[in-house]
Design an enzyme around this catalytic site. Structure first.
Site, short mmCIF file in Angstrom:
data_model
loop_
_atom_site.label_atom_id
_atom_site.label_comp_id
_atom_site.label_asym_id
_atom_site.label_seq_id
_atom_site.Cartn_x
_atom_site.Cartn_y
_atom_site.Cartn_z
N MET A 36 80.86 22.69 48.92
CA MET A 36 82.14 23.40 48.80
C MET A 36 81.87 24.87 48.47
O MET A 36 82.74 25.57 47.94
CB MET A 36 83.01 22.74 47.73
CG MET A 36 83.35 21.29 48.10
SD MET A 36 84.85 20.68 47.33
CE MET A 36 84.43 20.80 45.61
N GLY A 37 80.66 25.33 48.78
CA GLY A 37 80.33 26.74 48.54
C GLY A 37 80.02 27.00 47.08
O GLY A 37 79.68 26.09 46.33
N HIS A 40 74.44 27.45 44.36
CA HIS A 40 73.47 27.73 43.29
C HIS A 40 72.15 27.07 43.65
O HIS A 40 72.02 26.47 44.74
CB HIS A 40 74.02 27.25 41.94
CG HIS A 40 74.53 25.83 41.98
ND1 HIS A 40 73.71 24.75 42.22
CD2 HIS A 40 75.79 25.32 41.84
CE1 HIS A 40 74.42 23.64 42.20
NE2 HIS A 40 75.69 23.95 41.99
N HIS A 43 72.11 23.58 45.16
CA HIS A 43 72.37 23.50 46.61
C HIS A 43 71.13 23.92 47.40
O HIS A 43 70.82 23.33 48.44
CB HIS A 43 73.53 24.44 46.99
CG HIS A 43 74.86 24.05 46.41
ND1 HIS A 43 75.49 24.80 45.46
CD2 HIS A 43 75.66 22.99 46.66
CE1 HIS A 43 76.65 24.22 45.14
NE2 HIS A 43 76.77 23.12 45.86
N GLN A 160 79.57 9.58 44.11
CA GLN A 160 79.81 10.09 45.47
C GLN A 160 78.70 9.62 46.40
O GLN A 160 78.96 9.15 47.51
CB GLN A 160 79.89 11.62 45.42
CG GLN A 160 79.84 12.31 46.76
CD GLN A 160 80.13 13.79 46.65
OE1 GLN A 160 81.26 14.19 46.46
NE2 GLN A 160 79.12 14.64 46.78
O1 PAF Z 1 79.92 17.38 46.53
C1 PAF Z 1 80.66 18.19 47.11
O2 PAF Z 1 80.49 19.41 47.05
C2 PAF Z 1 81.86 17.65 47.90
O3 PAF Z 1 82.40 16.53 47.31
C3 PAF Z 1 81.53 17.40 49.39
C4 PAF Z 1 80.50 16.31 49.54
C5 PAF Z 1 81.03 18.68 50.03
C6 PAF Z 1 82.80 16.95 50.12
O4 PAF Z 1 83.80 17.92 50.05
#
Ligand code: PAF
Length: 287
Positions: A36-37, A40, A43, A160
Site C-alpha cells: 500500500m506504499g 520502508h 518492503h 494475512q
Molecule cells: O499488506 C498490505 O500492505 C495489504 O494488505 C496488501 C496485501 C497490499 C493488500 O492491499
C-alpha cells in the site's frame, strides 16, 4: 553499475499487462510485491527477495479502500508515490503498478468478493470486520492482473499470509506465495508504515510489543500458560499500550493451541498505542 533510475510507473491494467506480455514472451519469470506504499526497509526486503527468485519484479502500490473500516485510517494513510519510486531506485524493480481507485473498482464497490471464511473473522478480523474479505479480494484482483509466478508477502501480517496462502490453494491460483521475515528497527519494533503515526513518547511505549513477544519466546519451553503470563507481565507494565489481543495459534490452522501443544506455534499480538493500532508476531517452538 547499478541502475539508480526510479522504476517506471504503470497506472492502468492494460498498460501493465502489455508490458508483462512482452516480458513473458521473452521467457521472463515474474514476481509481484503487493504493497500500500509508504515503503520502508521491510518492503525493500520483500523486493530483494522477489529479485532473487524472478527476472521481472512488479511492486503494486494501492491503498485499497475495501480493506478499511469506516472509522479506520483510509483517508490519512500516508501516500507519496514519488518517495516510493525513489525508495525503489536501484532495487531492480521493473515497474510500479499504481492504479487509481477507479481503475481497480471502475463500477464502485465490487459485486463479487472473496470471503476469508471463519479464520478471517478471528483476531484481526474480529477487530476489523470485513478487513480480510477486502484484502483477499484485492490480492485476487492483483494476482489476476499481474499473473505472477511468485507473490511475496511479509511475515508480520501473519494472518494475512495464512489467508492468502489458503485462497491460492482453494481457488487453484497458479502463483506461489513466498514469505519474508519481519524487519525490525534497532529498538525491536517491527517496521510498519503505521509507525509514522507514533510520536516519540508513543514510539518508546510501543517497544513493549516486541518485548512481550521476546518474553513469550523465553517462556516457550514452559508451555502455553507460562507464555501468556510472560507476555502479559510485560504488557501490564506498559501504561500507554492498550492490548487488543495476545494469542498463540497453530501455524497450520490458525486456531488457538491446546494446553498440551508441543512444536511450532505462532504468537500474535495487536495493541493500540495512543491512536495507532500495531500488530506483531513471532514463531515459537513449544517444548
Ligand atoms: O499488506 C498490505 O500492505 C495489504 O494488505 C496488501 C496485501 C497490499 C493488500 O492491499
Amino acid at each position: 553499475m547499478t541502475d539508480t533510475t526510479p522504476p517506471a510507473v504503470e497506472t492502468t491494467i492494460a498498460g501493465l499487462r502489455s508490458r508483462l506480455d512482452a516480458a513473458r514472451a521473452a521467457g521472463s519469470t515474474v514476481a509481484l510485491v503487493p504493497t500500500m506504499g509508504s515503503l520502508h526497509d521491510g518492503h525493500l526486503a520483500l523486493v530483494e527477495h522477489a529479485r532473487e527468485v524472478a527476472d521481472v519484479v512488479i511492486v503494486s502500490v494501492f491503498v485499497n479502500p475495501m480493506q478499511f473500516g469506516p472509522a479506520e485510517d483510509f483517508d490519512r494513510y500516508p501516500r507519496d508515490l514519488t518517495a516510493d519510486r525513489d525508495a525503489l531506485a536501484g532495487h531492480g524493480v521493473t515497474a510500479v503498478f499504481a492504479p487509481a481507485v477507479d481503475e481497480m473498482y471502475p463500477s464502485g464497490p465490487v459485486q463479487t468478493r472473496v470471503s476469508a471464511g471463519a479464520v478471517g473473522g478471528l483476531y484481526e478480523g474480529r477487530s476489523r470486520a470485513g478487513h480480510f474479505d477486502g484484502v483477499l479480494t484485492v490480492v485476487a484482483k492483483l494476482l489476476g492482473i499481474v499473473q505472477p509466478h511468485i507473490a511475496v508477502f511479509g511475515e508480520k501480517d501473519a494472518q494475512q499470509v495464512f489467508l492468502v496462502q489458503r485462497m491460492v490453494r482453494d481457488l487453484d491460483i497458479r502463483t506461489r506465495i513466498e514469505v519474508v521475515e519481519t524487519v525490525r528497527a534497532h529498538d525491536g519494533l517491527a517496521l510498519s508504515s503505521r509507525n509514522a503515526y507514533l510520536d516519540e513518547r508513543h514510539r518508546r511505549a510501543a517497544r513493549a510489543i516486541p518485548q512481550a513477544l521476546e518474553a513469550a519466546q523465553s517462556a516457550a519451553d514452559r508451555g502455553i500458560d507460562a507464555i501468556v503470563a510472560a507476555a502479559q507481565g510485560v504488557l501490564m507494565g506498559a501504561s500507554e499500550v492498550e492490548l487488543d489481543y495476545f494469542a498463540v495459534v497453530r501455524p497450520d490452522t490458525f486456531q488457538s493451541v491446546d494446553d498440551d501443544h508441543r512444536g511450532p506455534a505462532r504468537a500474535l499480538i495487536a495493541a493500540r498505542v495512543g491512536t495507532t493500532r500495531l500488530i506483531d508476531t513471532e514463531l515459537l517452538h513449544l517444548g
